[in-house]
Design a protein around this motif. Structure first.
Motif, short mmCIF file in Angstrom:
data_model
loop_
_atom_site.label_atom_id
_atom_site.label_comp_id
_atom_site.label_asym_id
_atom_site.label_seq_id
_atom_site.Cartn_x
_atom_site.Cartn_y
_atom_site.Cartn_z
N ALA A 119 0.84 -1.21 0.00
CA ALA A 119 0.00 0.00 0.00
C ALA A 119 0.87 1.26 0.00
N LYS A 120 1.97 1.21 0.72
CA LYS A 120 2.89 2.35 0.77
C LYS A 120 3.57 2.59 -0.57
N GLU A 121 3.60 1.56 -1.42
CA GLU A 121 4.23 1.67 -2.74
C GLU A 121 3.21 1.89 -3.85
N ASP A 122 2.01 2.30 -3.48
CA ASP A 122 0.94 2.58 -4.44
C ASP A 122 0.55 1.37 -5.27
N CYS A 123 0.48 0.22 -4.61
CA CYS A 123 0.03 -0.99 -5.28
C CYS A 123 -1.50 -1.05 -5.23
N GLU A 124 -2.11 -1.37 -6.35
CA GLU A 124 -3.57 -1.38 -6.45
C GLU A 124 -4.19 -2.66 -5.91
N LEU A 125 -3.60 -3.81 -6.25
CA LEU A 125 -4.19 -5.07 -5.82
C LEU A 125 -3.16 -6.17 -5.82
N ILE A 126 -3.53 -7.24 -5.14
CA ILE A 126 -2.72 -8.45 -5.11
C ILE A 126 -3.58 -9.56 -5.70
N PHE A 127 -3.03 -10.31 -6.63
CA PHE A 127 -3.77 -11.47 -7.13
C PHE A 127 -2.97 -12.73 -6.87
N ALA A 128 -3.68 -13.85 -6.80
CA ALA A 128 -3.05 -15.13 -6.50
C ALA A 128 -3.87 -16.25 -7.12
N TRP A 129 -3.23 -17.38 -7.33
CA TRP A 129 -3.90 -18.61 -7.76
C TRP A 129 -3.78 -19.59 -6.60
#
Length: 156
Positions: A119-129
């Motif tokens: 979040a501090k690095e301006d990440c929008e989302l995390i996806f995973a399988w």
């Protein structure tokens, strides 16, 4: 317990954890990923991968310098758009906690730490399988089944 980025001194432990993960997958899913694989050669290859692929952020939970849980995050930059704050999306993979440390919320703590860092690095989302056995853990940790992924194999 310490939550942190992996260091080079952790690489052998991470390689060993990947081997254990594959052993468990073979037992749980009736696969044979390790059939005919030379363990020492694999460990060396895994460590070389970590040294060569710095685009992966490897997060660990450690206890007295023993890595007890690890998660790999691949950061994917997004092309710029006007008025968009988010610069990245990320792929979570190689999520693993040693058996004796499971069901103690360590993986959840590590994932929370990762979410805060991203979040501090301006990440929008995390996806995973997620694997079949881990779906409920992902759901408990705020992942949702949002989209159907499309994939296209590029090898023969």
């Amino acid at each position: 317990m310490e939550l942190r980025m992996a260091q080079e001194k952790d690489y052998m432990q991470l390689a060993e954890m990947k081997w254990l993960h594959c052993e468990e997958d073979d037992a749980d899913y009736g696969t044979s990923k390790l059939a005919g694989v030379n363990k020492d050669k694999f460990l060396k290859e895994f460590i070389e991968f970590l040294n060569e692929h710095k685009e992966y952020k490897v997060f660990v939970a450690s206890d007295n310098d023993v890595v007890i849980s690890s998660m790999f995050v691949y950061i994917i930059p997004k092309t710029p758009k006007p008025n968009r704050k988010q610069k990245y999306i990320s792929y979570l993979t190689n999520v693993y906690t040693l058996k004796e440390y499971r069901n103690k919320k360590i993986g959840t703590e590590l994932l929370t730490y990762i979410k805060d860092c991203l979040a501090k690095e301006d990440c929008e989302l995390i996806f995973a399988w997620p694997s079949v056995n881990s779906v409920n853990w992902y759901l408990r940790n705020d992942f949702i089944r949002q989209n159907e992924m499309f994939e296209c194999s590029v090898d023969d």
